[in-house]
Design a protein around this motif. Sequence first.
Motif, PDB file in Angstrom:
ATOM      1  N   ILE A 237     -12.740  12.026  23.776  1.00 44.76           N
ATOM      2  CA  ILE A 237     -13.029  11.805  25.193  1.00 44.76           C
ATOM      3  C   ILE A 237     -11.773  12.183  25.967  1.00 44.76           C
ATOM      4  O   ILE A 237     -10.718  11.558  25.800  1.00 44.76           O
ATOM      5  N   LEU A 238     -11.868  13.227  26.797  1.00 46.16           N
ATOM      6  CA  LEU A 238     -10.722  13.713  27.570  1.00 46.16           C
ATOM      7  C   LEU A 238     -10.881  13.275  29.022  1.00 46.16           C
ATOM      8  O   LEU A 238     -11.803  13.702  29.715  1.00 46.16           O
ATOM      9  N   PHE A 239      -9.991  12.416  29.466  1.00 47.98           N
ATOM     10  CA  PHE A 239     -10.123  11.830  30.795  1.00 47.98           C
ATOM     11  C   PHE A 239      -9.826  12.823  31.913  1.00 47.98           C
ATOM     12  O   PHE A 239     -10.249  12.623  33.054  1.00 47.98           O
ATOM     13  N   MET A 240      -9.087  13.899  31.621  1.00 45.87           N
ATOM     14  CA  MET A 240      -8.718  14.866  32.651  1.00 45.87           C
ATOM     15  C   MET A 240      -9.207  16.269  32.289  1.00 45.87           C
ATOM     16  O   MET A 240      -8.624  17.268  32.681  1.00 45.87           O
TER      17      MET A 240
ATOM     18  N   GLY B 142      -6.478  11.252  26.352  1.00 47.89           N
ATOM     19  CA  GLY B 142      -7.825  10.944  25.884  1.00 47.89           C
ATOM     20  C   GLY B 142      -7.831   9.919  24.762  1.00 47.89           C
ATOM     21  O   GLY B 142      -6.797   9.344  24.399  1.00 47.89           O
TER      22      GLY B 142
ATOM     23  N   TYR C 116     -10.508   8.665  21.087  1.00 53.13           N
ATOM     24  CA  TYR C 116     -11.607   9.089  20.221  1.00 53.13           C
ATOM     25  C   TYR C 116     -12.013   7.968  19.263  1.00 53.13           C
ATOM     26  O   TYR C 116     -11.163   7.285  18.711  1.00 53.13           O
TER      27      TYR C 116
ATOM     28  N   GLN D  22      -3.377  16.514  29.336  1.00 57.85           N
ATOM     29  CA  GLN D  22      -4.544  15.758  28.918  1.00 57.85           C
ATOM     30  C   GLN D  22      -4.166  14.412  28.306  1.00 57.85           C
ATOM     31  O   GLN D  22      -3.187  14.295  27.561  1.00 57.85           O
TER      32      GLN D  22
ATOM     33  N   ILE E  68     -15.804  16.237  29.363  1.00 59.64           N
ATOM     34  CA  ILE E  68     -15.168  14.953  29.088  1.00 59.64           C
ATOM     35  C   ILE E  68     -15.501  14.471  27.682  1.00 59.64           C
ATOM     36  O   ILE E  68     -14.626  14.060  26.926  1.00 59.64           O
ATOM     37  N   PHE E  69     -16.783  14.548  27.312  1.00 59.37           N
ATOM     38  CA  PHE E  69     -17.225  14.056  26.007  1.00 59.37           C
ATOM     39  C   PHE E  69     -17.486  15.227  25.056  1.00 59.37           C
ATOM     40  O   PHE E  69     -18.160  16.194  25.423  1.00 59.37           O
TER      41      PHE E  69
END
Length: 215
Positions: free
Chosen positions: A194-197, A169, A171, A167, A202-203
């Motif tokens: 916010i996790l891009f993968m 991300g 924040y 992961q 995701i949010f």
Amino acid sequence: MNFCFKNFYAFAKKYYICEVSRTKGSSFLTMRKHVIILVLFFCAVVSASAQRTVYGTFTLGANYYYTLSSHGAAINGGYNLNFGYVDTGISGTLRNHTVGTDGTARSLQLMFNGGYMFRVAGTRNRNVNFYLGAGVLLGEELLKIDDSTMLLIASMSETAFKPNVFQVGAYPKASLEWYVTRSFAFELIARAPILFMGQTGIFFFEGGLGVKYNF
């Protein structure tokens, strides 16, 4: 600090020493003594409180985050700057997910985090401080899904879920801290990772409480 005590001495000389020789009423003298004690206490508090977030000091904090579907904890180390602080640490968040109407899944997000917090507002003696900032996340998401939920997911989507995913991300974060002593503070925190993968979302939004010790 020297300026403060010089003013205190001038105040005492004018309003206390002079009044001792001029006034015979004990109640008036007692009131003057109380005022001088309060001024001395104020000087001491201002001098000590200025050291709370002084440039170049280190902090160590622990936070607990909670939402209706997740809870987690974090340990952070920080370094105070002129207008805020930088911090870095590790965190773990356990999330519960609903799949369809009956399916459930759990994910554990283990992250390294680092960011900068800018002091937006606060009291003059820095007893209370409000910060806004942001940071980055780097870690892994571990996913646990029972067999029945996995079959449900397979019937709903062609996407294959992996048991663990790397992961990256970021924040935004807000923090309100209150120093109850020169070194120890309580924190009220809100952040939105916010996790891009992310496989499960995701949010996210997290609210939390924390403690901080300033060395």
